[in-house]
Design a protein around this motif. Sequence first.
Motif, PDB file in Angstrom:
ATOM      1  N   GLU A  12      31.950 -15.636   5.002  1.00 54.93           N
ATOM      2  CA  GLU A  12      30.893 -15.926   4.038  1.00 54.93           C
ATOM      3  C   GLU A  12      30.150 -17.228   4.295  1.00 54.93           C
ATOM      4  O   GLU A  12      29.183 -17.526   3.599  1.00 54.93           O
ATOM      5  N   ASP A  13      30.575 -18.009   5.272  1.00 51.41           N
ATOM      6  CA  ASP A  13      29.803 -19.201   5.622  1.00 51.41           C
ATOM      7  C   ASP A  13      29.619 -19.253   7.135  1.00 51.41           C
ATOM      8  O   ASP A  13      30.252 -18.507   7.878  1.00 51.41           O
ATOM      9  N   LEU A  14      28.706 -20.107   7.556  1.00 53.63           N
ATOM     10  CA  LEU A  14      28.464 -20.296   8.981  1.00 53.63           C
ATOM     11  C   LEU A  14      28.618 -21.777   9.278  1.00 53.63           C
ATOM     12  O   LEU A  14      27.901 -22.607   8.726  1.00 53.63           O
ATOM     13  N   ASP A  15      29.600 -22.101  10.106  1.00 52.31           N
ATOM     14  CA  ASP A  15      29.894 -23.494  10.445  1.00 52.31           C
ATOM     15  C   ASP A  15      29.097 -23.862  11.692  1.00 52.31           C
ATOM     16  O   ASP A  15      29.477 -23.526  12.819  1.00 52.31           O
ATOM     17  N   GLY A  48      28.787 -22.266  19.369  1.00 51.41           N
ATOM     18  CA  GLY A  48      28.578 -20.844  19.601  1.00 51.41           C
ATOM     19  C   GLY A  48      28.683 -19.955  18.380  1.00 51.41           C
ATOM     20  O   GLY A  48      28.481 -18.741  18.491  1.00 51.41           O
ATOM     21  N   GLU A  49      28.975 -20.521  17.197  1.00 54.25           N
ATOM     22  CA  GLU A  49      29.166 -19.640  16.034  1.00 54.25           C
ATOM     23  C   GLU A  49      27.864 -18.959  15.638  1.00 54.25           C
ATOM     24  O   GLU A  49      27.847 -17.754  15.360  1.00 54.25           O
ATOM     25  N   LYS A  50      26.776 -19.705  15.612  1.00 51.51           N
ATOM     26  CA  LYS A  50      25.488 -19.111  15.255  1.00 51.51           C
ATOM     27  C   LYS A  50      25.093 -18.058  16.292  1.00 51.51           C
ATOM     28  O   LYS A  50      24.597 -16.975  15.940  1.00 51.51           O
ATOM     29  N   GLU A  51      25.337 -18.344  17.571  1.00 50.96           N
ATOM     30  CA  GLU A  51      24.983 -17.409  18.631  1.00 50.96           C
ATOM     31  C   GLU A  51      25.816 -16.119  18.538  1.00 50.96           C
ATOM     32  O   GLU A  51      25.328 -15.026  18.860  1.00 50.96           O
ATOM     33  N   SER A  52      27.053 -16.245  18.073  1.00 44.86           N
ATOM     34  CA  SER A  52      27.917 -15.073  17.911  1.00 44.86           C
ATOM     35  C   SER A  52      27.356 -14.128  16.859  1.00 44.86           C
ATOM     36  O   SER A  52      27.324 -12.903  17.052  1.00 44.86           O
ATOM     37  N   VAL A  53      26.895 -14.693  15.745  1.00 42.90           N
ATOM     38  CA  VAL A  53      26.301 -13.870  14.690  1.00 42.90           C
ATOM     39  C   VAL A  53      25.010 -13.225  15.184  1.00 42.90           C
ATOM     40  O   VAL A  53      24.759 -12.029  14.967  1.00 42.90           O
ATOM     41  N   GLN A  54      24.185 -14.031  15.850  1.00 45.86           N
ATOM     42  CA  GLN A  54      22.900 -13.532  16.335  1.00 45.86           C
ATOM     43  C   GLN A  54      23.104 -12.378  17.328  1.00 45.86           C
ATOM     44  O   GLN A  54      22.400 -11.365  17.271  1.00 45.86           O
ATOM     45  N   HIS A  56      21.364  -0.013  17.841  1.00 41.99           N
ATOM     46  CA  HIS A  56      21.821   1.232  17.228  1.00 41.99           C
ATOM     47  C   HIS A  56      20.978   1.578  15.995  1.00 41.99           C
ATOM     48  O   HIS A  56      21.348   2.472  15.238  1.00 41.99           O
ATOM     49  N   ASN A  57      19.878   0.856  15.780  1.00 43.19           N
ATOM     50  CA  ASN A  57      19.052   1.022  14.583  1.00 43.19           C
ATOM     51  C   ASN A  57      19.863   0.776  13.320  1.00 43.19           C
ATOM     52  O   ASN A  57      19.725   1.483  12.312  1.00 43.19           O
ATOM     53  N   MET A  58      20.713  -0.245  13.372  1.00 45.70           N
ATOM     54  CA  MET A  58      21.520  -0.626  12.215  1.00 45.70           C
ATOM     55  C   MET A  58      21.232  -2.083  11.853  1.00 45.70           C
ATOM     56  O   MET A  58      20.533  -2.786  12.567  1.00 45.70           O
ATOM     57  N   ARG A  59      21.786  -2.523  10.737  1.00 46.12           N
ATOM     58  CA  ARG A  59      21.529  -3.860  10.218  1.00 46.12           C
ATOM     59  C   ARG A  59      22.841  -4.626  10.058  1.00 46.12           C
ATOM     60  O   ARG A  59      23.910  -4.026   9.878  1.00 46.12           O
ATOM     61  N   LEU A  60      22.731  -5.958  10.097  1.00 47.02           N
ATOM     62  CA  LEU A  60      23.881  -6.822   9.827  1.00 47.02           C
ATOM     63  C   LEU A  60      23.716  -7.396   8.423  1.00 47.02           C
ATOM     64  O   LEU A  60      22.756  -8.117   8.149  1.00 47.02           O
ATOM     65  N   GLY A  61      24.635  -7.063   7.525  1.00 45.71           N
ATOM     66  CA  GLY A  61      24.592  -7.564   6.151  1.00 45.71           C
ATOM     67  C   GLY A  61      25.513  -8.740   5.955  1.00 45.71           C
ATOM     68  O   GLY A  61      26.484  -8.923   6.693  1.00 45.71           O
ATOM     69  N   TRP A  62      25.219  -9.518   4.928  1.00 43.32           N
ATOM     70  CA  TRP A  62      25.983 -10.758   4.723  1.00 43.32           C
ATOM     71  C   TRP A  62      25.805 -11.236   3.299  1.00 43.32           C
ATOM     72  O   TRP A  62      24.699 -11.174   2.747  1.00 43.32           O
ATOM     73  N   ILE A  63      26.883 -11.678   2.652  1.00 44.61           N
ATOM     74  CA  ILE A  63      26.820 -12.308   1.334  1.00 44.61           C
ATOM     75  C   ILE A  63      27.242 -13.756   1.517  1.00 44.61           C
ATOM     76  O   ILE A  63      28.411 -14.033   1.778  1.00 44.61           O
ATOM     77  N   PRO A  64      26.327 -14.710   1.385  1.00 42.04           N
ATOM     78  CA  PRO A  64      26.643 -16.104   1.735  1.00 42.04           C
ATOM     79  C   PRO A  64      27.476 -16.810   0.681  1.00 42.04           C
ATOM     80  O   PRO A  64      27.378 -16.535  -0.511  1.00 42.04           O
ATOM     81  N   LEU A  65      28.296 -17.725   1.155  1.00 40.57           N
ATOM     82  CA  LEU A  65      29.040 -18.622   0.274  1.00 40.57           C
ATOM     83  C   LEU A  65      28.229 -19.894   0.117  1.00 40.57           C
ATOM     84  O   LEU A  65      27.820 -20.510   1.098  1.00 40.57           O
ATOM     85  N   ARG A  66      28.004 -20.295  -1.130  1.00 39.97           N
ATOM     86  CA  ARG A  66      27.174 -21.462  -1.378  1.00 39.97           C
ATOM     87  C   ARG A  66      27.752 -22.246  -2.545  1.00 39.97           C
ATOM     88  O   ARG A  66      28.036 -21.687  -3.591  1.00 39.97           O
ATOM     89  N   LEU A 124      20.196 -19.382   8.503  1.00 42.42           N
ATOM     90  CA  LEU A 124      20.893 -19.876   7.321  1.00 42.42           C
ATOM     91  C   LEU A 124      20.488 -21.283   6.926  1.00 42.42           C
ATOM     92  O   LEU A 124      21.188 -21.952   6.177  1.00 42.42           O
ATOM     93  N   VAL A 125      19.340 -21.760   7.436  1.00 38.50           N
ATOM     94  CA  VAL A 125      18.907 -23.117   7.110  1.00 38.50           C
ATOM     95  C   VAL A 125      18.653 -23.242   5.613  1.00 38.50           C
ATOM     96  O   VAL A 125      18.912 -24.276   5.010  1.00 38.50           O
ATOM     97  N   LYS A 126      18.157 -22.187   5.033  1.00 38.59           N
ATOM     98  CA  LYS A 126      17.812 -22.202   3.603  1.00 38.59           C
ATOM     99  C   LYS A 126      19.020 -22.558   2.739  1.00 38.59           C
ATOM    100  O   LYS A 126      18.887 -23.144   1.673  1.00 38.59           O
ATOM    101  N   TYR A 127      20.211 -22.242   3.198  1.00 41.86           N
ATOM    102  CA  TYR A 127      21.403 -22.463   2.399  1.00 41.86           C
ATOM    103  C   TYR A 127      22.091 -23.781   2.722  1.00 41.86           C
ATOM    104  O   TYR A 127      23.196 -24.018   2.301  1.00 41.86           O
TER     105      TYR A 127
END
Length: 471
Positions: A223-226, A231-237, A246-256, A272-275
């Motif tokens: 739920e968070d991105l450190d 490489g953590e941001k690059e892993s998500v990207q 695959h014409n699919m989406r990556l969903g996420w519920i952020p911890l704030r 995730l700069v907004k958060y």
Amino acid sequence: MKMWKQGLSLLIAAFLMTSVLSPTASADYFPKDDEKSNHASNIALIYTGYYNPDNYDGVKVGDYNKDQFLPYVGYLNEQGVAEDYFFDTFLMLTTQSPYKGSLARYYDWVAGSKPGTLQDWKWAMDRMFEKGLQLDGLEEAVEQVGADLNDPGKKVNVYLTMPFPDPQCKDFGDFNGDGQVKNLESLDTRKELNRWYIDTMTDRFNQRSYKHLKLSGFYWLQEDLDTGVPGEKESVQYTAECLHQHNMRLGWIPLRDRQTENATFYIDDLKLVKYEGMKQAPDYAIKLTSAIPAMDVGAVWTPAVENKSEKDAQGQLVTVEAVFSSSEPSVIEITPEGTLKALQAGKAVIRAAVGNIEAESKVVEVSPWRFNQLKGADSIIEMDPGLKNPVIRDPLQGGKQYVVKDGSNIKVAHKYNERYDMWLVFDHFGANKLHSFYEWRLSPNEGKEVSPDLKRASSVLQGEGSDWIGP
């Protein structure tokens, strides 16, 4: 009305899309049934992980069969037959395995935990395809509801859990069959693991040939991105890019602020700069002329929309421009000037849009009598700031009650104080048409006991403003 069972949390979802190349995140939200969210509108969050039955009186909490899914797929009547659809998207959330390895980030302060390994991931993968449960159970439930509604081709969206590839794990296991135990400190290894997981789960899903389920995406479990972890941001990207293929989406519920944001499901929000210190997403609400949402026939109100997330220099909520609409224009008309005009007795849902973001709606009643001049007792309700209103103080305790059912409408009447009866009204309400608490009403009665006449004049004291349901 058979609506929900214990053990399921529900998420009524909004959507946000940002470019993977954008330096900042957008604050715009998708409308329902948008192509960019793979047409997800209302999401049910299904907890399918391992929960030790010894801690739940022997109940296998994470097991969902057809019967458990049915009241989430459709609105069921008392005979268990669907009268309408309910949730259109199901997020299958697997948070833990029986082997105690963390499927999210490992924290050393969590008792008995350890970094997740291939053993934990494989259990989570197999969990989705247990015979008669999870995806099988959902498939059977959708088939039955579709048959009830003469819609045999009905499909729902599915999001599967994407475990967190934790760089703290140095002995993950051999997931690709090359004989080497993998160290997830390497970003390249984590990328390879993510692709292997997506490809394997997608292949297994497709092999089941589900007729009523569409694999729409995966849910990033952490739920968070450190940003301090290399490489953590690059892993998500990279994970999002794999899913797009695959014409699919990556969903996420952020911890704030140590609390997960309620009712907000983000899509491909990678930077995730907004958060991280930026202002909150807008939270718009309609403000009416009166705190009591009841108008006289012929009355004209000037509504406003306030951003509950932003205040001006004087500490007041900021008012924004909005476009208003009425669900019942014959009851309440929206004039060209944007005012509300009450035309005849009835109820209407007043909505407002700020760009493509919808504000909290308001239900407004138009009464044929003045709401502050109740018929029968000819007694004026005088509101004052100190809550010293004689209507809402000195309630009587105990006494006789009457219950009247008229179709889906249920009224419970009791003697509230020496001048009034109070009616608790239950009915279908809100965008999801749930059967729940609808409003309080007051009716003049100076007798000693509650009156059984529930068709006499009454006035709205408070209307319910939400159709949220949750754990």
